[in-house]
Motif scaffolding. Structure first.
Motif, PDB file in Angstrom:
ATOM      1  N   VAL A  33       0.846  -1.195   0.000  1.00 49.65           N
ATOM      2  CA  VAL A  33       0.000   0.000   0.000  1.00 49.65           C
ATOM      3  C   VAL A  33       0.880   1.243   0.000  1.00 49.65           C
ATOM      4  O   VAL A  33       2.077   1.178   0.278  1.00 49.65           O
ATOM      5  CB  VAL A  33      -0.939   0.039   1.235  1.00 49.65           C
ATOM      6  CG1 VAL A  33      -1.942  -1.099   1.194  1.00 49.65           C
ATOM      7  CG2 VAL A  33      -0.137   0.015   2.532  1.00 49.65           C
ATOM      8  N   LYS A  34       0.284   2.362  -0.322  1.00 52.04           N
ATOM      9  CA  LYS A  34       1.016   3.621  -0.246  1.00 52.04           C
ATOM     10  C   LYS A  34       0.039   4.712   0.118  1.00 52.04           C
ATOM     11  O   LYS A  34      -1.070   4.777  -0.409  1.00 52.04           O
ATOM     12  CB  LYS A  34       1.675   3.931  -1.597  1.00 52.04           C
ATOM     13  CG  LYS A  34       2.654   5.078  -1.541  1.00 52.04           C
ATOM     14  CD  LYS A  34       3.883   4.707  -0.721  1.00 52.04           C
ATOM     15  CE  LYS A  34       4.643   5.937  -0.223  1.00 52.04           C
ATOM     16  NZ  LYS A  34       4.041   6.581   0.941  1.00 52.04           N
ATOM     17  N   GLY A  35       0.450   5.551   1.033  1.00 51.51           N
ATOM     18  CA  GLY A  35      -0.408   6.653   1.443  1.00 51.51           C
ATOM     19  C   GLY A  35       0.295   7.985   1.267  1.00 51.51           C
ATOM     20  O   GLY A  35       1.318   8.077   0.602  1.00 51.51           O
ATOM     21  N   ILE A  36      -0.293   8.999   1.864  1.00 54.10           N
ATOM     22  CA  ILE A  36       0.315  10.328   1.899  1.00 54.10           C
ATOM     23  C   ILE A  36       0.290  10.761   3.352  1.00 54.10           C
ATOM     24  O   ILE A  36      -0.729  10.610   4.026  1.00 54.10           O
ATOM     25  CB  ILE A  36      -0.472  11.314   1.008  1.00 54.10           C
ATOM     26  CG1 ILE A  36      -0.367  10.865  -0.451  1.00 54.10           C
ATOM     27  CG2 ILE A  36       0.074  12.738   1.180  1.00 54.10           C
ATOM     28  CD1 ILE A  36      -1.302  11.611  -1.389  1.00 54.10           C
ATOM     29  N   HIS A  37       1.424  11.275   3.845  1.00 53.68           N
ATOM     30  CA  HIS A  37       1.605  11.565   5.276  1.00 53.68           C
ATOM     31  C   HIS A  37       1.304  10.301   6.093  1.00 53.68           C
ATOM     32  O   HIS A  37       0.731  10.370   7.172  1.00 53.68           O
ATOM     33  CB  HIS A  37       0.703  12.702   5.755  1.00 53.68           C
ATOM     34  CG  HIS A  37       0.797  13.954   4.933  1.00 53.68           C
ATOM     35  ND1 HIS A  37       1.999  14.534   4.609  1.00 53.68           N
ATOM     36  CD2 HIS A  37      -0.163  14.724   4.360  1.00 53.68           C
ATOM     37  CE1 HIS A  37       1.770  15.621   3.877  1.00 53.68           C
ATOM     38  NE2 HIS A  37       0.467  15.753   3.707  1.00 53.68           N
ATOM     39  N   LEU A  38       1.654   9.143   5.568  1.00 50.49           N
ATOM     40  CA  LEU A  38       1.450   7.840   6.205  1.00 50.49           C
ATOM     41  C   LEU A  38      -0.028   7.476   6.364  1.00 50.49           C
ATOM     42  O   LEU A  38      -0.380   6.523   7.045  1.00 50.49           O
ATOM     43  CB  LEU A  38       2.151   7.742   7.576  1.00 50.49           C
ATOM     44  CG  LEU A  38       3.663   7.945   7.611  1.00 50.49           C
ATOM     45  CD1 LEU A  38       4.169   7.929   9.052  1.00 50.49           C
ATOM     46  CD2 LEU A  38       4.405   6.883   6.814  1.00 50.49           C
ATOM     47  N   GLU A  39      -0.917   8.218   5.727  1.00 52.02           N
ATOM     48  CA  GLU A  39      -2.347   7.938   5.841  1.00 52.02           C
ATOM     49  C   GLU A  39      -2.981   7.779   4.459  1.00 52.02           C
ATOM     50  O   GLU A  39      -2.346   8.043   3.434  1.00 52.02           O
ATOM     51  CB  GLU A  39      -3.038   9.101   6.578  1.00 52.02           C
ATOM     52  CG  GLU A  39      -2.604   9.252   8.021  1.00 52.02           C
ATOM     53  CD  GLU A  39      -3.591   8.659   9.000  1.00 52.02           C
ATOM     54  OE1 GLU A  39      -3.430   7.479   9.362  1.00 52.02           O
ATOM     55  OE2 GLU A  39      -4.533   9.378   9.402  1.00 52.02           O
ATOM     56  N   GLY A  40      -4.246   7.394   4.429  1.00 50.84           N
ATOM     57  CA  GLY A  40      -4.978   7.282   3.169  1.00 50.84           C
ATOM     58  C   GLY A  40      -4.382   6.234   2.256  1.00 50.84           C
ATOM     59  O   GLY A  40      -3.986   6.499   1.125  1.00 50.84           O
ATOM     60  N   LEU A  41      -4.298   5.011   2.756  1.00 51.55           N
ATOM     61  CA  LEU A  41      -3.559   3.971   2.048  1.00 51.55           C
ATOM     62  C   LEU A  41      -4.307   3.454   0.824  1.00 51.55           C
ATOM     63  O   LEU A  41      -5.502   3.208   0.867  1.00 51.55           O
ATOM     64  CB  LEU A  41      -3.289   2.803   3.010  1.00 51.55           C
ATOM     65  CG  LEU A  41      -2.583   3.186   4.305  1.00 51.55           C
ATOM     66  CD1 LEU A  41      -2.490   1.977   5.225  1.00 51.55           C
ATOM     67  CD2 LEU A  41      -1.198   3.755   4.025  1.00 51.55           C
ATOM     68  N   ARG A  42      -3.581   3.293  -0.278  1.00 49.18           N
ATOM     69  CA  ARG A  42      -4.121   2.688  -1.489  1.00 49.18           C
ATOM     70  C   ARG A  42      -3.389   1.386  -1.748  1.00 49.18           C
ATOM     71  O   ARG A  42      -2.176   1.307  -1.537  1.00 49.18           O
ATOM     72  CB  ARG A  42      -3.812   3.559  -2.692  1.00 49.18           C
ATOM     73  CG  ARG A  42      -4.697   4.720  -2.873  1.00 49.18           C
ATOM     74  CD  ARG A  42      -4.154   5.479  -4.073  1.00 49.18           C
ATOM     75  NE  ARG A  42      -4.543   6.876  -4.024  1.00 49.18           N
ATOM     76  CZ  ARG A  42      -5.770   7.308  -4.276  1.00 49.18           C
ATOM     77  NH1 ARG A  42      -6.709   6.470  -4.603  1.00 49.18           N
ATOM     78  NH2 ARG A  42      -6.049   8.587  -4.211  1.00 49.18           N
ATOM     79  N   VAL A  43      -4.108   0.424  -2.269  1.00 54.84           N
ATOM     80  CA  VAL A  43      -3.489  -0.863  -2.593  1.00 54.84           C
ATOM     81  C   VAL A  43      -2.762  -0.742  -3.936  1.00 54.84           C
ATOM     82  O   VAL A  43      -3.335  -0.272  -4.916  1.00 54.84           O
ATOM     83  CB  VAL A  43      -4.562  -1.974  -2.676  1.00 54.84           C
ATOM     84  CG1 VAL A  43      -3.948  -3.265  -3.204  1.00 54.84           C
ATOM     85  CG2 VAL A  43      -5.195  -2.202  -1.313  1.00 54.84           C
ATOM     86  N   LEU A  44      -1.486  -1.162  -3.975  1.00 54.73           N
ATOM     87  CA  LEU A  44      -0.717  -1.098  -5.228  1.00 54.73           C
ATOM     88  C   LEU A  44      -0.465  -2.469  -5.834  1.00 54.73           C
ATOM     89  O   LEU A  44      -0.204  -2.573  -7.027  1.00 54.73           O
ATOM     90  CB  LEU A  44       0.633  -0.410  -5.000  1.00 54.73           C
ATOM     91  CG  LEU A  44       0.600   1.060  -4.568  1.00 54.73           C
ATOM     92  CD1 LEU A  44       2.008   1.619  -4.539  1.00 54.73           C
ATOM     93  CD2 LEU A  44      -0.259   1.897  -5.497  1.00 54.73           C
ATOM     94  N   GLY A  45      -0.460  -3.523  -5.029  1.00 49.08           N
ATOM     95  CA  GLY A  45      -0.203  -4.851  -5.579  1.00 49.08           C
ATOM     96  C   GLY A  45       0.350  -5.785  -4.531  1.00 49.08           C
ATOM     97  O   GLY A  45       0.207  -5.545  -3.331  1.00 49.08           O
ATOM     98  N   LYS A  46       0.991  -6.866  -5.021  1.00 46.88           N
ATOM     99  CA  LYS A  46       1.554  -7.859  -4.097  1.00 46.88           C
ATOM    100  C   LYS A  46       2.989  -7.467  -3.727  1.00 46.88           C
ATOM    101  O   LYS A  46       3.826  -7.286  -4.611  1.00 46.88           O
ATOM    102  CB  LYS A  46       1.594  -9.228  -4.782  1.00 46.88           C
ATOM    103  CG  LYS A  46       0.260  -9.927  -4.834  1.00 46.88           C
ATOM    104  CD  LYS A  46       0.466 -11.361  -5.297  1.00 46.88           C
ATOM    105  CE  LYS A  46      -0.862 -11.988  -5.654  1.00 46.88           C
ATOM    106  NZ  LYS A  46      -0.773 -12.816  -6.856  1.00 46.88           N
ATOM    107  N   PRO A  47       3.284  -7.383  -2.438  1.00 42.53           N
ATOM    108  CA  PRO A  47       4.625  -6.952  -2.039  1.00 42.53           C
ATOM    109  C   PRO A  47       5.743  -7.846  -2.590  1.00 42.53           C
ATOM    110  O   PRO A  47       6.795  -7.351  -2.979  1.00 42.53           O
ATOM    111  CB  PRO A  47       4.588  -7.003  -0.510  1.00 42.53           C
ATOM    112  CG  PRO A  47       3.332  -7.698  -0.143  1.00 42.53           C
ATOM    113  CD  PRO A  47       2.401  -7.610  -1.291  1.00 42.53           C
ATOM    114  N   GLU A  48       5.500  -9.167  -2.660  1.00 43.97           N
ATOM    115  CA  GLU A  48       6.547 -10.085  -3.129  1.00 43.97           C
ATOM    116  C   GLU A  48       6.985  -9.759  -4.551  1.00 43.97           C
ATOM    117  O   GLU A  48       8.159  -9.860  -4.888  1.00 43.97           O
ATOM    118  CB  GLU A  48       6.074 -11.539  -3.118  1.00 43.97           C
ATOM    119  CG  GLU A  48       5.595 -12.074  -1.798  1.00 43.97           C
ATOM    120  CD  GLU A  48       4.097 -11.924  -1.633  1.00 43.97           C
ATOM    121  OE1 GLU A  48       3.585 -10.795  -1.785  1.00 43.97           O
ATOM    122  OE2 GLU A  48       3.432 -12.924  -1.345  1.00 43.97           O
TER     123      GLU A  48
END
Lengths: 228, 291
Positions: free
Chosen positions: B19-34
């Motif tokens: 996931v990735k957020g802004i200011h460590l908040e508002g997380l969006r799913v980007l994919g599989k970490p592996e």
């Protein structure tokens, strides 16, 4: 003709020495990846019987020697080395081979390689400050009169980058024991040794991507020859 | 001469997802970490960081399976953080295959754990993560739990304290800059790096490769942790090279919702930029190329 597919019986018995101070799993994973059949053990009998030993380690020299002593492993390790069985030392596993260290007090090492272990100075001779521990990738270089043929670094290029994590470095008494050197800023130190059956490095080949795995692979091949 | 700067992809993980957020908040799913981790490894990452970003809420780290899988196929150092509270928690994560752990909340609640952990596992195994927020008076205070919890601790005093207690490295996050792409907080990072004699990892704000070069030289840091700039580059790559089974959340990028201040860049591009500007780093080896 059928070729044998199961070579577990013919492959050498390699023991990764567990003395409660090290990340053994990354070493085991690297061995598995290149086909070295290695097991983790803290048992002195396993270590005495093993065809080849791997001594990894991260942490303090004094603690390490105390743990080896408590587990009664000092004699079997020295015996194995003196019996010319292949030995791979990594990081603290290189430093422990030496006679003594001044890290947090004065400690005696295994004493199979003449020389000392010392802490990085805070500054180099040219006043460059050194952050300690050193953590990161750095170059390994050949040193005068040594080439890496017939060592596990035979495929390593002069100047290749390897991953290091350490606060102390080794100072071998005999220059001929030095296999490679590394410069932290302009402070040069020994980053690997080779002596008879002993091959030991300050860096972590198991954390140095493909170039590090090649070193494991070459060591694995060399022990096949040495023990068969 | 600068030292070899490490480029560390940082993967914030929630459950099974990167996931990735802004200011460590508002997380969006980007994919599989592996998948992302493997791609970064093959493209010259110097280390990886896995951060369980919801672990603190549940007081546990849930990344063991992902760590084990990673440790079997990725041969560069892996730091794991999020929700680690006790020496036993640290042991478990190391046994799963992590090489280092990152502590924040646990260290602030119980600073003694830094000393105990560095004695037990070696100081170079213990990374202290500091989440800093700039205050109206110009000072910086440390926060925990993805910047949700105020601690009142002065960031610079805390950095010196963790060094004294035996930490091996400090990862300093500028929460104000994190995820924005507006560049690192140079003032914060530089001050910390000059105060302590242990390595410092800069995190939060990289929006282009020039930001990395700037913090490496002017910030006096030893390493840089990057997320969006690399993640968006990999997602773009996936869009350009579609596979039968798509892992990344390409819909997110295609929708144009990606933060426009991020000029995505690959690890080889970033390293080439550094080397072109005489900033030392481990070069990308010739065999490693984009898949």
């Amino acid at each position: 003709m059928k070729l044998p597919t199961d070579n577990t019986h013919s492959s050498p018995d390699v023991v990764i020495i567990d003395y409660n101070l090290n990340n053994l799993f990354s070493v085991k994973h690297a061995c598995q990846h290149v086909g070295i059949n290695a097991r983790i053990s803290a048992d002195k009998n396993d270590i005495a019987k093993a065809d080849a030993l791997i001594l990894p380690g991260v942490g303090a020299f004094g603690n390490a020697m105390q743990n080896l002593e408590k587990l009664d492993l000092i004699a079997p390790i020295i015996d194995s080395i003196q019996a010319q069985k292949p030995f791979l030392g990594i990081c603290l596993g290189l430093q422990l081979l030496f006679e003594e260290s001044d890290e947090f007090g004065h400690y005696k090492g295994l004493g199979v390689i003449p020389g000392q272990v010392q802490r990085f100075p805070g500054q180099t001779d040219t006043q460059q400050s050194l952050k300690v521990p050193f953590i990161g990738w750095n170059e390994v270089h050949t040193t005068s009169g040594k080439n890496w043929n017939n060592t596990p670094m035979m495929n390593t290029q002069d100047g290749e980058y390897m991953y290091f994590v350490h606060s102390n470095f080794v100072k071998p008494t005999a220059p001929e024991d030095i296999l490679c050197v590394t410069k932290y800023k302009d402070f040069e130190y020994c980053s690997g040794i080779v002596k008879n059956n002993i091959f030991a490095v300050q860096f972590h080949p198991e954390k140095s991507a493909q170039k590090g795995l090649e070193i494991y692979q070459n060591w694995g091949k060399s022990i096949q020859v040495q023990v068969s | 001469m600068t030292n070899n700067i490490r480029i560390i992809p940082r993967l914030d993980i929630k459950g099974p997802n990167l996931v990735k957020g802004i200011h460590l908040e508002g997380l969006r799913v980007l994919g599989k970490p592996e998948e992302f981790a493997r791609y970064y490894y093959e493209n010259g990452a110097d280390e990886l960081v896995y951060m369980d970003v919801v672990a603190s809420l549940y007081e546990r780290n849930s990344l063991h399976d992902i760590i084990t899988k990673t440790a079997r196929e990725i041969f560069i150092p892996l730091t794991v953080g999020g929700g680690l509270r006790t020496l036993d928690d640290i042991t478990q994560v190391l046994r799963a295959g992590a090489d280092k752990v990152s502590l924040n909340t646990a260290a602030i609640r119980n600073p003694e754990i830094i000393t105990q952990a560095s004695q037990k596992f070696g100081s170079s195994t213990i990374v202290i993560a500091i989440e800093a927020i700039k205050q109206n008076d110009g000072g910086y205070l440390a926060y925990t739990d993805n910047a949700r919890e105020h601690t009142g601790l002065d960031v610079f005093e805390w950095a010196q304290r963790v060094e004294e207690l035996g930490a091996g490295e400090i990862m300093i996050t500028s929460v104000d800059q994190e995820g924005t792409g507006e560049g690192f907080d140079l003032e914060l990072t530089q001050k910390i790096a000059n105060l302590v004699s242990i390595p410092v990892i800069a995190h939060g704000g990289a929006g282009k490769r020039e930001d990395v070069a700037k913090i490496a030289t002017e910030g006096n840091v030893n390493a840089v942790a990057l997320a969006s700039i690399l993640h968006y580059d990999y997602i773009k790559y996936l869009i350009e090279h579609p596979k039968n089974e798509q892992e990344g959340n390409t819909e997110f990028l295609k929708s144009g919702k990606a933060f426009t201040k991020i000029q995505s860049s690959s690890l080889p591009d970033i390293k080439k930029h550094l080397l072109d500007h005489h900033i030392n780093c481990r070069p990308i080896s010739h065999e490693i190329t984009h898949r």
